[in-house]
Design a protein around this motif. Sequence first.
Motif, PDB file in Angstrom:
ATOM      1  N   ASP A 107     -17.803  52.520 -12.820  1.00 30.73           N
ATOM      2  CA  ASP A 107     -17.045  51.390 -12.281  1.00 30.73           C
ATOM      3  C   ASP A 107     -17.887  50.482 -11.398  1.00 30.73           C
ATOM      4  O   ASP A 107     -17.464  49.370 -11.089  1.00 30.73           O
ATOM      5  N   THR A 108     -19.059  50.946 -11.013  1.00 32.52           N
ATOM      6  CA  THR A 108     -19.921  50.157 -10.128  1.00 32.52           C
ATOM      7  C   THR A 108     -21.031  49.438 -10.883  1.00 32.52           C
ATOM      8  O   THR A 108     -21.286  48.253 -10.661  1.00 32.52           O
ATOM      9  N   PHE A 109     -21.683  50.141 -11.784  1.00 33.75           N
ATOM     10  CA  PHE A 109     -22.841  49.574 -12.482  1.00 33.75           C
ATOM     11  C   PHE A 109     -22.564  49.231 -13.938  1.00 33.75           C
ATOM     12  O   PHE A 109     -23.465  48.792 -14.647  1.00 33.75           O
ATOM     13  N   GLY A 110     -21.349  49.434 -14.385  1.00 34.28           N
ATOM     14  CA  GLY A 110     -21.028  49.135 -15.771  1.00 34.28           C
ATOM     15  C   GLY A 110     -21.121  50.363 -16.646  1.00 34.28           C
ATOM     16  O   GLY A 110     -21.318  51.477 -16.172  1.00 34.28           O
ATOM     17  N   ARG A 111     -20.979  50.144 -17.949  1.00 37.67           N
ATOM     18  CA  ARG A 111     -20.976  51.261 -18.901  1.00 37.67           C
ATOM     19  C   ARG A 111     -22.327  51.475 -19.571  1.00 37.67           C
ATOM     20  O   ARG A 111     -22.823  52.601 -19.665  1.00 37.67           O
ATOM     21  N   ARG A 112     -22.926  50.404 -20.038  1.00 40.12           N
ATOM     22  CA  ARG A 112     -24.088  50.520 -20.928  1.00 40.12           C
ATOM     23  C   ARG A 112     -25.283  51.184 -20.255  1.00 40.12           C
ATOM     24  O   ARG A 112     -25.883  52.114 -20.813  1.00 40.12           O
ATOM     25  N   THR A 232     -29.793  50.512 -26.139  1.00 41.85           N
ATOM     26  CA  THR A 232     -30.522  49.386 -25.535  1.00 41.85           C
ATOM     27  C   THR A 232     -30.266  48.080 -26.272  1.00 41.85           C
ATOM     28  O   THR A 232     -30.527  47.003 -25.724  1.00 41.85           O
ATOM     29  N   PHE A 233     -29.772  48.148 -27.512  1.00 40.91           N
ATOM     30  CA  PHE A 233     -29.535  46.940 -28.303  1.00 40.91           C
ATOM     31  C   PHE A 233     -28.121  46.398 -28.133  1.00 40.91           C
ATOM     32  O   PHE A 233     -27.820  45.314 -28.641  1.00 40.91           O
ATOM     33  N   PHE A 234     -27.265  47.127 -27.420  1.00 41.48           N
ATOM     34  CA  PHE A 234     -25.886  46.679 -27.263  1.00 41.48           C
ATOM     35  C   PHE A 234     -25.690  45.944 -25.942  1.00 41.48           C
ATOM     36  O   PHE A 234     -26.580  45.894 -25.091  1.00 41.48           O
ATOM     37  N   LEU A 235     -24.508  45.367 -25.797  1.00 47.98           N
ATOM     38  CA  LEU A 235     -24.190  44.518 -24.650  1.00 47.98           C
ATOM     39  C   LEU A 235     -23.295  45.262 -23.665  1.00 47.98           C
ATOM     40  O   LEU A 235     -22.680  46.273 -24.009  1.00 47.98           O
ATOM     41  N   GLU A 236     -23.229  44.730 -22.463  1.00 45.57           N
ATOM     42  CA  GLU A 236     -22.336  45.312 -21.466  1.00 45.57           C
ATOM     43  C   GLU A 236     -20.886  45.029 -21.849  1.00 45.57           C
ATOM     44  O   GLU A 236     -20.583  44.051 -22.537  1.00 45.57           O
TER      45      GLU A 236
END
Length: 426
Positions: A107-112, A232-236
């Motif tokens: 919840d702080t730094f995102g998922r990816r 590494t190739f996907f988006l947040e």
Amino acid sequence: MEAHFHVSHDSDDEAPCKEKKDDVDNPEIADFEKAISLTGYGKYNYLLLLTAMIGTIGHQCDLNGVSFLLPSAECDLHLTQRDKGLLNAVIYIGMISSAFMWGFLSDTFGRRIPITVAYFIDAILNICSSFAQSFWVLLVIKFCTGFVICGPVSMVKAYLAEFHGQSSRAKVMMCTGVFASSANVIIPGLAWIIIPQPWSWELFGGYIVYNSWRVYVLVCAMPSLLAAFLMTFFLESPKFLMAVGRNEQAIDVLRSVYRINTGRDAQTYPIKVLIHRKMSIIEETPSKMIANKSILSVLKQGFAKIKPLFKLPLLPKILLVFIIQFGTLFGLSTLRQWLPQIFATMQEYTHIQESMNVSIVGVSLCDMLEYTRFQNTTEVRLEGTGHCSVTMVRVARRPCGIHWRNPRYHTSSVLNTHAVKQLEMN
């Protein structure tokens, strides 16, 4: 009245919140559900599902792979039944100890980024565990593995859900269950193929004998390593970006997904403004939270987000979820973790008795387990029988994975034709 954010294309700053009465009529304004549905369903979703499947195989190797190597690692590491039980349990202990931490990081730094880093560390730990020369080294590494892999186990599902609209989200969640069950077919298959092989290499002047069960552990590290590379190739997640007020970046992500799925120019994506249906927006981005506050303050803010789970009105619901999940995993995992050892014990007992020309007619499983336990405790090994088990009968666990996979597949079909609420317990 609904609040929305106008996205400015001249700056990365958060757009000001304005109120308008014609939000519904404006085709360039949408909430998350409408915006994600307009990106279509295509290549990006399929590639994301493929990566999730590889990652799921990786963390299932962590959760269930240990049980297959124990009968063969018993000789090399001088394992007792107690040691085997600890090795089976320590991964789950690691997961329990880091569960809330990963929720806060997500919840702080995102998922990816957390998913990518966790898969990479998990792969490195598994590679290191293949070189372990003692029980305690393997135990510590497996605890660390459980500590790390807890993040992707849950975050991958959230990440997948946030790239799918309501029409396909339930089906995708069922697909993750199919992936896990399929992994429970693949993992025993790998053990069946690799562990019985007579492979043996002496490394570092004979200090390490790298045999087949170590190769099996090494192979089990590859899905996590591949998943980390592909992530590494996907988006947040665009939903996470909206939640922290970074609507400019959320629009860019949605445009990129739209371009990949439809093959059209990203600028033709119709949505220009994202709105929030609920006024529960985190005003500070993760970078600002860390820059403006001490680590202790950030941790306190994280625990403050967790506290509502243990207060009314959420407490009864969260306890119900805990009880259901505990009962499900208790019934599913307890026997499953010990099946390979039970099969190996049966084979070893049969081999010993046949070598002594003793009939095994009328012998129960309890008799076999007790006899093997006594031998293990007193370190008694009859000549010619003190071998590491590489029984092929352990493949009998594969049909279990097939049976678990089928209900999940059919459930995903049902979810496509029936309302999700009809399957929920109110």
